[in-house]
Write an enzyme that holds these catalytic residues in place. Structure first.
Site, PDB file in Angstrom:
ATOM      1  CG  HIS A 541       1.101   0.419  -3.602  1.00 57.51           C
ATOM      2  ND1 HIS A 541       1.104  -0.328  -2.453  1.00 57.51           N
ATOM      3  CD2 HIS A 541       2.284   0.140  -4.220  1.00 57.51           C
ATOM      4  CE1 HIS A 541       2.232  -1.009  -2.359  1.00 57.51           C
ATOM      5  NE2 HIS A 541       2.963  -0.749  -3.429  1.00 57.51           N
ATOM      6  CG  HIS A 546       2.739  -3.799  -7.177  1.00 56.26           C
ATOM      7  ND1 HIS A 546       3.580  -4.771  -6.682  1.00 56.26           N
ATOM      8  CD2 HIS A 546       2.891  -2.729  -6.353  1.00 56.26           C
ATOM      9  CE1 HIS A 546       4.211  -4.323  -5.620  1.00 56.26           C
ATOM     10  NE2 HIS A 546       3.812  -3.087  -5.386  1.00 56.26           N
ATOM     11  CG  HIS A 732       6.716   0.784  -6.454  1.00 52.49           C
ATOM     12  ND1 HIS A 732       7.751   0.359  -5.650  1.00 52.49           N
ATOM     13  CD2 HIS A 732       5.625   0.093  -6.042  1.00 52.49           C
ATOM     14  CE1 HIS A 732       7.307  -0.556  -4.810  1.00 52.49           C
ATOM     15  NE2 HIS A 732       6.025  -0.742  -5.017  1.00 52.49           N
ATOM     16  CG  ASN A 736       6.049   0.375  -1.405  1.00 49.62           C
ATOM     17  OD1 ASN A 736       5.121  -0.392  -1.183  1.00 49.62           O
ATOM     18  ND2 ASN A 736       7.275   0.144  -0.940  1.00 49.62           N
ATOM     19  CB  ILE A 885       9.015  -4.461  -1.563  1.00 51.09           C
ATOM     20  CG1 ILE A 885       8.534  -5.049  -0.238  1.00 51.09           C
ATOM     21  CG2 ILE A 885       8.961  -2.952  -1.547  1.00 51.09           C
ATOM     22  CD1 ILE A 885       8.721  -6.509  -0.086  1.00 51.09           C
TER      23      ILE A 885
END
Length: 885
Positions: A541, A546, A732, A736, A885
């Site tokens: 993740h 990110h 993602h 997520n 997010i």
């Protein structure tokens, strides 16, 4: 009407004075065409509350003629007296600012009329300059020019940028039309403005120091802002990036001062500050930020208030039964009453109090029921579900085909001794339905979830903390019905007498009896889940979506003009990422932050992710390459895309490949339109600078790796852009938005283990025999950590109400080129068709991994392209365009 043509009073006075003073004598009178325009903007709001003070001052400025002015820039005719920059029209001002009353709702836009007096000989405008003489900033959405002479249809400028008062800038704010240009195709009168805007975004004229909210500077920095060395060694953290020991992707620069205790570290803001610098246009919009803060106050804000923590410490120790855990969803945890609640309110900004004083009756810290226990409270404990979540859970990207037996380690034997697996044939074959290990491997039926090497090098240090855990290997059999059957779990520790002596391992196998052996097997699965949870959060993740995407965002804004086709292609996939990453550094991945409190590596978490980054490979982020590397897919020319899955019912891979190829097809059409030959790519100076900066700066610690594409061919450009879009959107989403559905019930995905496997004859073993549920709960995440962890993933799993999904764009006319627009429509239509096929697969009962024993259909890669409701929430489906997010 006299000697002057019809004009307004100011023009009459100007011409009269010019005639009297001789300034325009003998000069031809230029007929100016009135061009009507519409400007759409949002005035400054503080979350949901209008900034009345600034609004009053803005009205004051308007009364004295200092409003908002716009000036058109010609794309056709340059001004020889001004370095051949595009000729400028007369300044025009927004009309009726004072009479426009901005709603208290942050979503509301205001439209303003503006009339330009334009010299038709200047030709078509390609840009405009805006000057904000007000006291406060506003968000400029667009300018549209109607009925422009010699131009078919409106001229549209998508702006989507915060404009601060003019005294905040050392340069003019310039916005371009929606036309798309490679640099060499840019009209000469606009080239200065194109180059200057990139210089501004690079901060070439910045005065240095701490960047302010109105600065628009994109630059690089190391991850040297995670620790607080001034608090002592327990809060010191190594700087990640810029050295071979701790390589890392770069983050966006803030310019804060060095820490006095450790000059290599950057000073931190106080914990609850959310004003960490990111370029203003990268911040959440007002609606999303309001949603985010509201959810945070409801879910985790209270954890940082000492009074709340004290209440928890006094009243909450352990979950005694699984019913105690279920009460989190069925009953909730009440807020303390009286003085303590008053203290909590004193710590919360006034505009957020509404979230604490709920009018809907929702109890603070009552969590929604996670999907994994909605239909069946115990199905998560089955072996089938344990295996299925490796294919369709929140971390479906690790499992690989077993290609050697016993499994071997890649750790240096000189340093770590013998780390090869101790799993033997006799451990496996008793549960293999008559198959031998060799037969099963030959038929591609053995798989492994391997968390051994990544954890072993840190395990000795991790186990000196309150965490007590193992490195693990899990071997599974692919059965005829398509499900995975776990055969053996190996749990390993470093040798007590030193790393060089190798690992000390134990192997556990399934037990159908209800006695202590079955309880031990359940615990073994829990240790595997702990490892997988930690690896998921830190690597699958955080690191692999990110962190690795942020350098691409910085480089794109620094080196590719906003009118560049690749900037336009990628921009939707960069929305909000820099901001969410900055917030993560502030409260999640920092020393003592939520991640360190809730995930087993604790203070070594980010350091461990740095070790994994050493082996990161950009080209292997392509889904087909990843599946081939893991042995999950094999090349097969008879398959639609030349790839055959060895696990046919692998929901992540099946849905993911459809998404991947849809993205690739769209990117290919788009790129080939603007780059019809490889020579055009080689000649694009902005593209060269962009790619060089991505490698040398953004991912500078890996710049010498041979796998980097050279960026000289269509195929390299298409592959690169497809990977970036895939990682930012679908990958993602897959890792997520399933967090709360699967890990919101912590016993299914525990993040910490607090004691080792009980040894026969010990008090813990006796407890396991007498009360296996209590022993299980005492081993995994404690109650306070559970509240904190569940609060966090509830926030991370929510879609915002302004979500823009894959196949959607914020604006319809984002380019003026018809073929790319048509290609995007085909892309959107393809994604809607994929939605239909995903639904059909989920309805097919023969595909047992689509929903499993817990009856949770796999929808994490359901695009939601057809969803325009803007509802958001814990939907468990939808692929947003970006890591938002």
């Amino acid at each position: 009407m006299g000697i002057f043509p019809p004009c307004d009073l100011s023009e009459m006075m100007e011409k009269l004075l010019g005639t009297v003073c001789g300034k325009i004598k003998d000069e031809p009178i230029v007929e100016l065409k009135k061009i009507k325009g519409t400007v759409v903007l949002m005035k400054k709001n503080v979350l949901d509350v209008t900034d009345f003070g600034s609004s009053i001052l803005d009205r004051f400025h308007e009364l004295f003629g200092k409003g908002v002015s716009l000036q058109l820039v010609s794309s056709v005719n340059g001004d020889p007296a001004n370095e051949n920059k595009g000729k400028l029209g007369k300044e025009a001002f927004l009309e009726n600012w004072i009479s426009k009353i901005t709603s208290l709702n942050a979503k509301d836009e205001a439209s303003f009329d503006v009339v330009f007096n334009w010299d038709e000989s200047h030709g078509i405008p390609g840009a405009f300059i805006i000057r904000n003489h007000h006291h406060s900033q506003f968000y400029l959405k667009s300018l549209t020019l109607e009925d422009f002479p010699s131009h078919e249809g409106p001229i549209h400028f998508d702006c989507n940028s915060w404009v601060y008062p003019t005294h905040r800038y050392k340069y003019e704010r310039v916005f371009f039309t929606n036309k798309t240009y490679l640099f060499d195709d840019t009209p000469e009168p606009l080239r200065f403005y194109r180059n200057q805007e990139l210089k501004n975004l690079r901060g070439e004229e910045s005065s240095g120091g701490m960047l302010k909210e109105w600065d628009r500077v994109y630059d690089y920095a190391y991850y040297n802002d995670l620790g607080s060395p001034e608090k002592g060694k327990d809060y010191a953290r190594p700087s990640l990036g810029g050295n071979s020991d701790y390589p890392y992707p770069r983050r966006a620069k803030t310019g804060r001062k060095p820490n006095k205790k450790d000059p290599n570290s950057e000073t931190r803001l106080f914990l609850l500050s959310l004003s960490i610098y990111v370029p203003r246009d990268e911040k959440f919009n007002q609606v999303k930020f309001s949603d985010f803060i509201g959810y945070a106050i409801k879910s985790i804000g209270q954890v940082f208030v000492p009074e709340i923590k004290a209440v928890f410490d006094k009243t909450i120790n352990e979950f005694d039964t699984f019913q105690d855990v279920l009460n989190l969803y069925e009953g909730g945890v009440r807020l303390p009453e009286g003085q303590t609640l008053d203290k909590i309110r004193a710590h919360v900004p006034w505009e957020l109090l509404k979230e604490l004083i709920r009018s809907d009756g929702e109890r603070f810290l009552k969590f929604p029921t996670p999907d994994v226990i909605k239909e069946d409270k115990t199905a998560w404990r089955t072996d089938e579900e344990f295996g299925r979540e490796m294919l369709a859970g929140v971390n479906p990207v690790i499992i690989r085909r077993l290609q050697e037996f016993p499994p071997t380690s890649k750790l240096d034997p000189q340093q770590y001794g013998d780390q090869d697996s101790t799993i033997r044939r006799e451990h496996l074959e008793k549960n293999m339905n008559g198959l031998s290990v060799d037969e099963a491997m030959e038929k591609n039926k053995l798989f492994i979830l391997d968390h051994h090497d990544a954890l072993m090098t840190y395990l000795r240090r991790i186990n000196t903390t309150t965490t007590k855990t193992y490195a693990s290997r899990t071997i599974l059999l692919l059965q005829e019905n398509g499900t995975l059957k776990p055969l053996a779990i190996e749990l390993s520790l470093p040798h007590e007498q030193g790393d060089e002596r190798g690992a000390v391992s134990r192997v556990f196998t399934p037990c159908d009896d209800e006695g202590v052996e079955n309880s031990i097997w359940q615990l073994a699965k829990a240790y595997v889940a702990v490892n997988d949870s930690g690896y998921h959060q830190l690597i699958s993740h955080w690191l692999n979506t990110h962190a690795v995407i942020e350098p691409f965002i910085i480089a794109t804004n620094r080196q590719l003009s906003i009118v560049h086709p690749i900037h336009k292609l990628l921009k939707p996939h960069f929305r909000d990422t820099i901001h969410i990453n900055a917030l993560a550094r502030q409260i999640l991945i920092n020393a003592g932050g939520v991640l360190e409190r809730t995930v087993f590596p604790g203070k070594y978490a980010m350091e461990m992710s740095s070790a994994v980054y050493k082996n990161w490979n950009f080209t292997e982020q392509a889904l087909p390459e990843d599946l081939i590397k893991r042995g999950i897919a094999i090349p097969d020319s008879s398959e639609p895309h030349g790839l055959k899955l060895v696990i046919e019912d692998y929901p992540f891979a099946v849905d993911g490949l459809e998404i991947w190829y849809a993205i690739e097809s769209w990117v290919k059409e788009y790129c080939c339109f603007y780059y019809p030959t490889d020579d055009v790519i080689k000649g694009d100076i902005e593209l060269k600078k962009w790619w060089k900066e991505v490698r040398d700066e953004g991912h500078g610690d890996l710049k010498d790796k041979q796998w980097w594409p050279k960026m000289e061919t269509q195929s390299e450009l298409i592959q690169t852009c497809t990977i970036i879009i895939w990682v930012a959107s679908a990958l993602h989403a897959a890792v997520n938005f399933g967090q709360y559905p699967y890990a919101g019930y912590l016993p299914n995905r525990p993040t910490v283990s607090r004691r080792f496997m009980p040894e026969a004859g010990s008090a813990e073993y006796a407890e396991l025999e007498a009360d296996p549920d209590l022993a299980f709960l005492k081993t995994i995440t404690a109650q306070f950590q559970t509240l904190l962890g569940v609060s966090l993933i509830e926030i991370l799993s929510r879609h915002s109400t302004d979500e823009v999904y894959l196949g959607q764009r914020d604006t319809v006319g984002w380019t003026t080129d018809d073929r790319p627009l048509a290609a995007f429509e085909r892309f959107s239509a393809a994604l809607v068709e994929i939605e239909t096929r995903i639904t059909e697969r989920n309805d097919d009962v023969a595909l047992r991994n689509r929903a499993g024993p817990v009856k949770v259909p796999y929808t994490l890669l359901y695009p939601s392209t057809s969803d325009t409701s803007r509802v958001g929430g814990l939907t468990g489906k939808g692929i947003p365009n970006s890591v938002s997010i």
